[in-house]
Design an enzyme around this catalytic site. Structure first.
Site, short mmCIF file in Angstrom:
data_model
loop_
_atom_site.label_atom_id
_atom_site.label_comp_id
_atom_site.label_asym_id
_atom_site.label_seq_id
_atom_site.Cartn_x
_atom_site.Cartn_y
_atom_site.Cartn_z
N GLU A 179 0.83 -1.21 0.00
CA GLU A 179 0.00 0.00 0.00
C GLU A 179 0.86 1.26 0.00
O GLU A 179 0.54 2.25 -0.68
CB GLU A 179 -0.94 0.01 1.22
CG GLU A 179 -1.99 -1.08 1.22
CD GLU A 179 -3.10 -0.84 0.22
OE1 GLU A 179 -3.10 0.21 -0.47
OE2 GLU A 179 -4.00 -1.70 0.12
N ARG A 183 0.56 3.78 -3.26
CA ARG A 183 -0.04 5.07 -2.95
C ARG A 183 1.01 6.17 -2.82
O ARG A 183 0.91 7.22 -3.47
CB ARG A 183 -0.84 4.99 -1.65
CG ARG A 183 -2.02 4.04 -1.69
CD ARG A 183 -2.80 4.10 -0.38
NE ARG A 183 -3.71 2.98 -0.25
CZ ARG A 183 -5.01 3.09 0.03
NH1 ARG A 183 -5.55 4.28 0.18
NH2 ARG A 183 -5.78 2.01 0.16
N ASP A 311 -4.77 -10.13 -7.80
CA ASP A 311 -5.07 -9.31 -8.96
C ASP A 311 -3.89 -8.56 -9.59
O ASP A 311 -3.54 -8.76 -10.76
CB ASP A 311 -6.19 -8.32 -8.62
CG ASP A 311 -5.97 -7.58 -7.30
OD1 ASP A 311 -4.88 -7.72 -6.71
OD2 ASP A 311 -6.89 -6.86 -6.87
N GLU A 444 -12.48 -0.11 -9.67
CA GLU A 444 -12.06 -1.08 -10.69
C GLU A 444 -12.97 -1.10 -11.92
O GLU A 444 -12.48 -1.18 -13.06
CB GLU A 444 -11.96 -2.48 -10.08
CG GLU A 444 -10.73 -2.69 -9.22
CD GLU A 444 -10.82 -1.99 -7.87
OE1 GLU A 444 -9.77 -1.70 -7.28
OE2 GLU A 444 -11.96 -1.73 -7.41
N THR A 528 -1.20 0.62 -10.26
CA THR A 528 -2.45 0.02 -9.81
C THR A 528 -3.24 0.94 -8.89
O THR A 528 -4.36 0.61 -8.50
CB THR A 528 -2.20 -1.35 -9.13
OG1 THR A 528 -3.43 -2.08 -9.06
CG2 THR A 528 -1.61 -1.17 -7.74
#
Length: 570
Positions: A179, A183, A311, A444, A528
Site C-alpha cells: 500500500e 499510494r 489481482d 475497478e 495500480t
C-alpha cells in the site's frame, strides 16, 4: 397472352436496336450515363480529398502532441495545454460531464482539507481525520496527480507545500509495503513526472529506502510489512508467515521508475529479482496461488484468484512490459502475462439464464463461483493487452474484455442503489447475487470502462460510467465529503472517504470524458493506484537478461489491486 405481351414490352428497353431506331432516347440515355459518371467521379474526388484532409489533420494532431510534449518538458501545465490544443477532440457533452466530475473532486478535496488536513483519510460523517497509513497524508499524496491533471493549480500547490514541509516518514509505524508503494511512492513519482518538481522525487526516494529491507529474504520475495523507523520486516500473523502474491509482486512499476529517475539501480534490482524467482517454477497456466514462502520462494496451497491478493500481480506483468516500451529487454514480462492469460481463460464461466461472463476462483481442483469487484480491473487489462496479439487472438481477448465489462457494470445495475457490492456469487439459474454487500467507493469497474472507451471508441462505456458516477452522487455524497455504503441494498452509509476515491475513481471518471491526448497511452502507464508514470524505453542488452542456463531473466542493468483492502463494520 396479355401477360406475355406486357412482359416483352418491358424487356425491349434492354436491346440496343430499340435505341438505334429512336435517336432522341439514345441521346437522353447518353446524357444520363454522363451525369451518373460525373456524380461517381465527383464522389471519388471528394473521398480522396476527405482522406487527404484526414491525413493532414492526423499530421497536425501528431505535431500538436509533440508540441505538448515539448511544453511539458519545459514545465508547462499538461492538463490545461492539452485541453486548449485538443478542443477539436471534445464533445460538448463530454466537457459538461468532465466538469461535473471535477466539481466532485473539488467537493471531496475541500472536505478533506477542512476536516482532516494532513491526516491519511477523512471520516465525513463525524467530520474528522484518521491515520489509516501511519500519518503519511495518504489522501494528499494520492490526490497530487488528480489535482494536476484536472488543472486545479491552487489545490495542487497547497498539496505540494505540505509534501515539501510536513511530509515526514520517520514514523514508528508498521507499514504495508504494498500500500505504501502504490499510494505513496507511486503518487510522488507521478507528481514528479507531471510537474518535474524535484521535491517529489526526493520524498519518493526517502520512503523507498525505508521499504527496501523488506526484500532482504533468502529468496528475494519480500515481507509485506515493515516498521518505517526501525526496519524489522515481517509478515502479518494471519497469513501464517507467508507473503501475499499481489503484495509481493506489485512494486515493479514504481521501483523501476525510481531507478530510472534517480540513476540508482538498486530499486529495480530488488523488484526484478522477485520476477526471476517466480519464473523458476512458473506454472504452465501462469496462475499462482496467493501465498508464497518468502524464504524458499515456493507457493503454498491456497486460492488462485484475479480478485483480492492476486489481482495486481497479473496487471503488473503486462504494465512492466508497457513501461519499458515493449522492447526485447522487457519481453519476458509479456511472455509471462500471456501464459497467465491462458490460465485466465480456464477460469472463465458463464451464468444462466443471462450468460454473464465472470472469472471464477480456484483452490486445488475445486472451483468457487465467486468474483470480487476487485477483479473488475481485468476487462481493462485484457483490452490493453489484446493489442499485443495477432489479429485473431487480439479479437478473442477484446471480446472477452467486452463481456466481462458488461458483467461488472451489471454488478452495479443489479442493486437498488446502483452501486456494486464487494463480491458476487453465481448459482445456476440465478445469474448473480451480491455476497459481501458493502461498497467502499472502489474504482475497478470505472477503470475498465475508461480503458474500454479509450481502446474501442465505443461511447456506451461512457454512458455506463456516467450512470455509475450519478449513483455515487446520489448515494455517497454528503455535505462533508463522500462516504461508502455499509449495504448496497439498503443504502446505509459508512464513515470513510477512501484515498483511492480521489486517486482512482474520480480520476478515471474524469479521463473517461477527456480527449485521448490527456495522459496518452503512448506516453504513460498507470500504476495500480491510477498514478500515471512516464514510459521510458528499456534498452538493456538481451544477453544481460539471461542466466548461465540460457533461461530468460529480468535485466538488472539500468540504462536510460490490489490487496484485499478490507473494511469491517460493527
Amino acid at each position: 397472352m396479355a401477360r406475355s405481351r406486357s412482359s416483352s414490352t418491358r424487356w425491349r428497353y434492354l436491346f440496343p436496336s430499340y435505341y438505334l431506331k429512336r435517336p432522341m432516347r439514345l441521346a437522353l440515355l447518353f446524357i444520363a450515363f454522363v451525369c451518373v459518371s460525373l456524380v461517381v467521379w465527383d464522389r471519388q474526388t471528394l473521398t480522396r480529398e476527405h482522406e487527404m484532409e484526414i491525413s493532414k489533420l492526423s499530421e497536425e494532431l501528431a505535431k500538436l502532441r509533440n508540441e505538448l510534449r515539448d511544453m511539458k518538458n519545459d514545465g508547462g501545465d499538461v492538463s490545461e495545454s492539452s485541453q486548449e490544443k485538443m478542443v477539436a477532440e471534445d464533445d460538448p457533452l463530454d466537457v459538461q460531464r468532465r466538469e461535473k466530475v471535477k466539481e466532485a473532486m473539488l467537493h471531496a478535496w475541500t472536505s478533506y482539507e477542512k476536516y482532516a488536513w494532513g491526516q491519511d483519510e477523512l471520516q465525513p460523517q463525524t467530520m474528522n481525520g484518521v491515520n489509516s497509513f501511519g500519518g503519511l497524508g495518504a489522501t494528499i499524496v494520492d490526490s497530487l496527480d488528480t489535482l494536476f491533471i484536472m488543472g486545479l493549480k491552487e489545490e495542487f500547490q497547497k498539496a505540494r507545500e505540505w509534501v515539501a514541509n510536513s511530509l515526514d516518514f520517520n514514523k514508528d509505524y508498521e507499514a504495508s509495503v504494498f500500500e505504501t508503494t502504490i499510494r505513496v511512492v507511486g503518487g510522488l513519482l507521478s507528481a514528479y513526472d507531471l510537474s518535474e518538481d524535484n521535491v517529489f522525487l526526493e520524498k519518493a526516494r526517502d520512503i523507498a529506502d525505508r521499504l527496501l529491507p523488506a526484500w532482504d529474504t533468502s529468496s528475494g520475495i519480500p515481507y509485506n510489512r515493515i516498521n518505517l523507523v526501525h526496519g524489522n520486516p515481517h509478515n502479518p500473523g494471519w497469513t501464517g508467515g507467508e507473503s501475499i502474491l499481489a503484495d509481493s509482486a506489485t512494486e515493479q512499476l514504481e521501483f523501476i521508475a525510481l531507478s530510472q529517475r534517480t540513476g540508482d539501480p538498486k530499486y529495480q534490482v530488488k523488484v526484478e529479482n522477485v520476477i526471476t524467482e517466480l519464473q523458476k517454477n512458473f506454472p504452465d497456466d501462469g496462475l499462482l496461488p496467493i501465498f508464497i514462502n518468502p524464504q524458499t520462494g515456493r507457493t503454498s496451497y491456497s486460492t488462485i484468484t484475479f480478485g483480492a491478493m492476486g489481482d495486481s500481480f497479473y496487471e503488473y506483468l503486462l504494465k512492466a512490459w508497457i513501461q519499458g516500451n515493449k522492447t526485447e529487454a522487457v519481453s519476458h514480462y509479456r511472455e509471462m502475462w500471456e501464459t497467465s492469460m491462458k490460465g485466465l481463460l480456464s477460469l472463465t464461466q458463464k451464468t444462466t439464464p443471462s450468460s454473464f461472463t465472470y472469472l471464477s476462483e480456484k483452490n486445488g481442483g475445486s472451483i468457487s463461483h465467486k468474483m470480487d469487484e476487485l477483479a473488475c480491473f481485468a476487462p481493462g487489462m485484457l483490452a490493453l493487452g489484446s493489442f499485443g496479439y495477432g489479429p485473431g487472438e487480439a479479437q478473442k481477448f477484446l471480446s472477452l474484455a467486452e463481456e466481462l465489462a458488461w458483467t461488472c457494470y451489471n454488478f452495479y445495475q443489479s442493486t437498488p442503489t446502483k452501486l456494486a457490492g464487494e463480491n458476487y456469487f453465481f448459482h445456476a439459474g440465478q445469474d448473480m447475487s451480491v455476497g459481501t454487500s458493502w461498497n467502499i467507493l472502489r474504482p475497478e469497474t470505472v477503470e475498465s470502462l475508461f480503458y474500454m472507451w479509450r481502446l474501442t471508441g465505443n461511447k456506451t462505456y461512457q454512458e455506463w460510467g456516467w450512470n455509475i458516477f450519478q449513483a455515487f452522487e446520489k448515494n455517497s455524497r454528503i455535505e462533508s465529503g463522500y462516504v461508502g455504503l455499509k449495504d448496497v441494498n439498503t443504502g446505509v452509509k459508512d464513515n470513510m472517504m477512501q484515498s483511492f476515491f480521489l486517486a482512482e475513481t474520480l480520476k478515471y471518471l474524469y479521463l473517461l470524458f477527456s480527449p485521448d491526448s490527456i495522459i496518452s497511452f503512448d506516453e504513460w502507464v498507470f500504476n495500480t493506484e491510477a498514478h500515471p508514470l512516464k514510459i521510458v524505453t528499456r534498452q538493456d542488452r538481451a544477453e544481460e537478461s539471461k542466466g548461465f542456463d540460457g533461461q530468460r531473466k529480468p535485466p538488472f542493468r539500468f540504462r536510460s489491486r490490489k490487496e484485499g483492502r478490507t473494511q469491517k463494520y460493527d
